[in-house]
Design an enzyme around this catalytic site. Structure first.
Site, PDB file in Angstrom:
ATOM      1  N   HIS A  54      49.663  35.024  43.537  1.00  0.00           N
ATOM      2  CA  HIS A  54      49.952  34.463  42.211  1.00  0.00           C
ATOM      3  C   HIS A  54      50.411  35.570  41.256  1.00  0.00           C
ATOM      4  O   HIS A  54      51.330  35.380  40.468  1.00  0.00           O
ATOM      5  CB  HIS A  54      48.690  33.815  41.625  1.00  0.00           C
ATOM      6  CG  HIS A  54      48.174  32.635  42.385  1.00  0.00           C
ATOM      7  ND1 HIS A  54      47.006  32.664  43.128  1.00  0.00           N
ATOM      8  CD2 HIS A  54      48.659  31.376  42.516  1.00  0.00           C
ATOM      9  CE1 HIS A  54      46.800  31.476  43.672  1.00  0.00           C
ATOM     10  NE2 HIS A  54      47.778  30.682  43.321  1.00  0.00           N
TER      11      HIS A  54
ATOM     12  N   ALA B  67      41.837  30.134  41.112  1.00  0.00           N
ATOM     13  CA  ALA B  67      41.396  30.909  42.288  1.00  0.00           C
ATOM     14  C   ALA B  67      42.507  31.891  42.653  1.00  0.00           C
ATOM     15  O   ALA B  67      42.965  31.942  43.795  1.00  0.00           O
ATOM     16  CB  ALA B  67      41.031  29.999  43.456  1.00  0.00           C
TER      17      ALA B  67
END
Ligand code: PAF
Length: 292
Positions: free
Chosen positions: A41, A36
């Site tokens: 990230h 996700a």
């Protein structure tokens, strides 16, 4: 454009690939994730790419770190999009272990840490940090990177993992880099769980950062009494009439120990951390008392 990124599913395969790189003198960075993915990230991967010759990311929704009434089954699984995102920033390999690979039947060892997991989220999510530390220790053993990249948004996780790898504890041979929290323009920290928020909740959610900033501002203005600082932050959240606060606490940045006793005084090295439910979504955030 055809994918340049390698996809690896077996622990032996990822270990072998990284060993080949290391034998060739290449430095390897590793970004563990539960998928996700979002810009936060990707920033970890970008930083890892700047500082290493090769970067591996992993995607594994770790059942061990979810409690019985938590969101393991509804945790977003967006593997195709995640792979494209990792590929688009130049990640060299993605490791996708399966549950049976990570926890074969008969697996019998967990990493239990004493201090940091007792406080903050640990009070509300029993067993969570044992799950995190166990999977991260396994991922480190499997990938064997030089450097591990984590987001500061998960402050307590960073503290617990940093303490686990250090010389006093498990002596794991790697460096840990804690990277800055990535935020929406209105201050909301990026999180995979933000996608659970309704449009109304999303408009209120940045109050979390405003509450933290209010504590930092009061500290900067000379108020160092912990109870006053914490009450000030809670007031900001309460004024939105939307949050169920689990904690808003000033804690030691190295151990997560709350400064709670009597007339406790906050230190410049402390962190103010918060966890609160907005509807059914649990949000966490933190800032150092010196601000960020
Ligand atoms: O931060 C996360 O996404 C997870 O806790 C981690 C570090 C990947 C371990 O499952």
């Amino acid at each position: 454009m055809p994918s340049r990124m390698l996809t690896v599913e077996g622990r032996r395969d990822v270990h072998e690939k990284v060993s080949v790189w290391k034998r060739a003198g290449l430095r390897v960075g590793f970004v563990p994730t539960m998928g996700a993915l979002h810009e936060g990230h990707l920033e970890l991967v970008r930083q890892a790419l700047r500082e290493n010759d090769r970067v591996v990311a992993s995607i594994f929704v770790n059942p061990l770190q979810f409690g019985p009434n938590e969101d393991f089954t509804r945790y977003p699984r967006t593997l195709d999009v995640d792979s494209r995102m990792l590929d688009s920033v130049g990640c060299h390999a993605v490791y996708l272990p399966q549950v049976e690979e990570m926890y074969p039947s008969g697996a019998d060892t967990h990493v239990v840490q004493e201090v940091a997991p007792k406080y903050l989220c640990g009070e509300f999510r029993p067993g969570h940090f044992t799950g995190v530390l166990t999977v991260v220790a396994k991922l480190i053993a499997q990938v064997a990177p030089h450097v591990l990249y984590l987001g500061r948004k998960d402050f307590q996780q960073v503290v617990a993992i940093t303490r686990m790898v250090r010389h006093l504890d498990l002596d794991l041979e790697l460096e840990v880099r804690a990277c800055a929290t990535v935020r929406e323009p209105d201050g909301l920290a990026l999180s995979s769980r933000n996608r659970y928020l309704t449009p109304e909740e999303r408009t209120v959610a940045p109050t979390i950062k405003r509450a933290l900033d209010a504590v930092v501002a009061k500290f900067a203005a000379g108020e160092h009494r912990v109870d006053v600082l914490e009450a000030h932050g809670r007031l900001v959240l309460d004024a939105a009439s939307a949050f169920r606060i689990q904690y808003l606490q000033v804690v030691d940045s190295e151990t997560c120990t709350p400064r709670v006793l009597g007339n406790a005084i906050a230190l410049r090295t402390d962190t103010v951390a918060v966890a609160a439910y907005l509807g059914s979504t649990r949000l966490i955030d933190n800032v150092p008392l010196t601000g960020s």
